[in-house]
Write a protein that holds these residues in place. Structure first.
Motif, mmCIF file in Angstrom:
data_model
loop_
_atom_site.group_PDB
_atom_site.id
_atom_site.type_symbol
_atom_site.label_atom_id
_atom_site.label_comp_id
_atom_site.label_asym_id
_atom_site.label_seq_id
_atom_site.Cartn_x
_atom_site.Cartn_y
_atom_site.Cartn_z
ATOM 1 N N THR A 27 49.182 72.399 64.000
ATOM 2 C CA THR A 27 49.966 71.546 63.101
ATOM 3 C C THR A 27 49.486 71.701 61.668
ATOM 4 N N GLU A 28 48.172 71.708 61.503
ATOM 5 C CA GLU A 28 47.604 71.879 60.161
ATOM 6 C C GLU A 28 47.878 73.285 59.631
ATOM 7 N N ALA A 31 51.736 73.778 58.483
ATOM 8 C CA ALA A 31 52.321 72.851 57.515
ATOM 9 C C ALA A 31 52.702 73.616 56.237
ATOM 10 N N PRO A 32 53.821 73.223 55.606
ATOM 11 C CA PRO A 32 54.607 72.003 55.812
ATOM 12 C C PRO A 32 55.651 72.085 56.922
ATOM 13 N N ALA A 33 55.744 73.227 57.608
ATOM 14 C CA ALA A 33 56.656 73.277 58.749
ATOM 15 C C ALA A 33 56.187 72.296 59.818
ATOM 16 N N ALA A 34 57.138 71.743 60.561
ATOM 17 C CA ALA A 34 56.805 70.835 61.653
ATOM 18 C C ALA A 34 56.441 71.638 62.897
ATOM 19 N N HIS A 207 64.596 77.083 62.679
ATOM 20 C CA HIS A 207 63.350 77.564 63.297
ATOM 21 C C HIS A 207 63.539 78.912 63.975
ATOM 22 N N ARG A 221 58.316 80.658 59.163
ATOM 23 C CA ARG A 221 58.075 79.298 59.676
ATOM 24 C C ARG A 221 59.239 78.351 59.407
ATOM 25 N N ASP A 223 61.549 75.401 58.838
ATOM 26 C CA ASP A 223 61.314 73.957 58.903
ATOM 27 C C ASP A 223 60.476 73.548 60.117
#
Length: 388
Positions: A27-28, A31-34, A207, A221, A223
Motif C-alpha cells: 500500500t505504501e 501510493a497514491p494509487a489504491a 487499473h 499504476r 488509480d
C-alpha cells in the motif's frame, strides 16, 4: 464406533500478520494509487476469508476475486467493503452479487444487459466495471468490440440501471519489465480510455497493474493496483525483482512429520521407476506428503526440504502420498521419526521457498502455494487475524 483421532499428515500454516504486513508495505509502495488485494482461489491457498480479513487490516480498501461465489462467500463472512469479481459465465444469477454491492466486471454488451436487468429489478444501479482486452487475448473486449461495450454501458447508465465504477485490463508480460508487450498493452488501454471519453463515459477507477507491474512499472499504476501473489510474499517476477530487498515475506509454511527413518545400501533404487539409486550407503527419511497433498511430481529428484536444521534432497519419484528424503551417510545425519520436515516456508528460517520449488519444477510460485491442500491436510492460521 468413534473415529480414531490422528495428527494431520500435512499442515499448511499461514501467518496472517505477514499477510497484513505485506499489504501495508505494498500500500505504501504504490501510493497514491489504491491497493486491491486479490484473494481468489481460496486466497491463493491461504484461506479466502482469513486472507481477506488480514488484507483489510493491512490497509487494502479493495478486495478482488474471480467468481461470484467467492464474492458472496466474503459477503456472507461479513465483509462489506469494496469488492470486485471478474469471471462470470452465461446463466449465472448475478442478482445476489449486485444486491450485495459487489462490483461485477462486464466483458461485452451481453453482460452489461444482464447486470442492467439486475439493477432494474433492484431499483438501484448495478456497480459495473468494464474490462478491455489489450493484448492478453483472455477476458475483455478487444479494440474492435470495445466501442459496442462502451455504448451499451452508456445506455444502461442513462437508464439508471448501471453505474460504471471502473475500467481495467490485465498485462500478459508484467513479470518481464522490458517486454515490448507491456508498452503496447498500455497504449491500447489509453486508447480504450479515449473511446470512453468520446462517449462521455467516466471510466471510474482505472487499473492495469498486477503484482509485478505494481512493483516494477510505476507508470501503469493509474488509480488502483491489483496485488495477488505479492500479498502472500511470493515473488511475482523472479529474476526481475528482489523479493528479500522489498521486505515482502512468504506467509505460508508447509510441514509434515517424518514417518520412518532407515538405512539403505549402495545400489538401492528409491521410489517408483528407481529414478535415483543410492551411490553409497545412506540414511533416508519417509515424509508423508505427496502429489495428493500438492507436492508437484515434477519435484522428483530436484526438491529440497528443511529437516533436522539442514536442507535435505528429495530422492526418487514424488509419490501420491509420500516422498523419500536423503539424510546422509553418517549416523550423525539421521533424524528420528516424528521430526518436523518443512517443505516450504519463510526464507529467513532456512526453509525452501515456494519460489525455489517453482524454479526447480519449471513452474511459478503461484502454482506451488495455490495447489497445496487436500482433505488429508489441515490449514492453520496464526497471528492477530485468527479471530472472527
Amino acid at each position: 464406533m468413534p473415529r480414531v483421532p490422528h495428527q494431520p499428515r500435512v499442515e499448511i500454516a499461514v501467518d496472517l500478520d505477514v499477510v497484513s504486513a505485506n499489504v501495508a508495505l505494498l500500500t505504501e509502495r504504490v501510493a497514491p494509487a489504491a491497493m486491491m488485494a486479490v484473494v481468489k482461489a481460496d486466497g491463493y491457498g491461504h484461506g479466502l476469508v482469513e486472507a481477506a480479513r488480514a488484507a483489510r487490516r493491512g490497509g487494502a480498501p479493495w478486495l478482488g476475486v474471480a467468481t461470484p461465489e467467492e464474492a458472496m462467500a466474503l459477503r456472507d463472512a461479513g465483509d462489506d467493503g469494496p469488492l470486485l469479481c471478474w469471471l462470470t459465465t452465461p446463466g449465472d444469477d448475478l442478482a445476489p452479487v449486485v444486491a450485495a454491492g459487489v462490483d461485477v466486471t462486464a466483458y461485452d454488451a451481453r453482460e452489461v444487459a444482464v447486470l442492467a436487468e439486475a439493477g432494474a429489478a433492484l431499483g438501484r444501479p448495478a456497480r459495473v466495471q468494464l474490462k478491455a482486452d489489450t493484448g492478453l487475448s483472455r477476458g475483455g473486449a478487444t479494440p474492435d468490440d470495445w466501442p459496442d461495450l462502451v455504448a451499451a454501458a452508456v445506455r444502461a447508465r442513462d437508464a439508471g440501471h448501471v453505474e460504471v465504477t471502473g475500467t481495467w485490463s490485465h498485462l500478459a508480460c508484467a513479470d518481464e519489465p522490458d517486454h515490448p508487450a507491456n508498452d503496447a498493452q498500455q497504449d491500447v488501454f489509453e486508447a480504450a480510455l479515449a473511446v470512453m471519453a468520446e462517449h462521455g463515459l467516466d471510466p471510474g477507477l482505472r487499473h492495469l497493474a498486477n503484482s509485478a507491474a505494481a512493483l516494477l512499472r510505476p507508470g501503469a499504476r493509474y488509480d488502483l493496483v491489483r496485488c495477488g501473489i505479492a500479498t502472500y510474499g511470493v515473488d511475482p517476477a523472479p529474476g526481475a525483482h528482489d523479493l528479500a530487498a522489498s521486505g515482502l515475506r512468504q506467509a505460508m509454511t508447509v510441514r509434515a512429520r517424518v514417518a520412518q527413518v532407515k538405512r539403505i545400501r549402495a545400489g538401492a533404487g528409491v521410489s517408483y521407476g528407481h529414478r535415483w539409486t543410492a551411490p553409497s550407503d545412506t540414511w533416508v527419511a519417509l515424509v508423508p506428503a505427496g502429489y495428493g497433498d500438492g507436492v508437484p511430481r515434477h519435484g522428483t529428484n530436484v526438491l529440497e526440504v528443511l529437516l533436522g536444521g539442514r536442507r535435505r534432497p528429495v530422492r526418487g519419484a514424488v509419490c501420491m502420498d509420500q516422498v523419500v528424503v536423503e539424510l546422509g551417510p553418517d549416523e550423525a545425519d539421521r533424524v528420528e521419526p516424528g521430526a518436523e520436515a518443512v517443505l516450504i516456508g519463510d526464507a529467513a528460517t532456512g526453509a525452501p521457498t515456494a519460489d525455489e520449488w517453482a524454479a526447480a519444477c519449471g513452474t511459478i510460485g503461484y502454482e506451488i502455494v495455490t495447489r497445496m491442500g487436500g482433505w488429508r491436510t489441515v490449514r492453520t492460521h496464526h497471528g492477530e487475524g485468527t479471530g472472527p
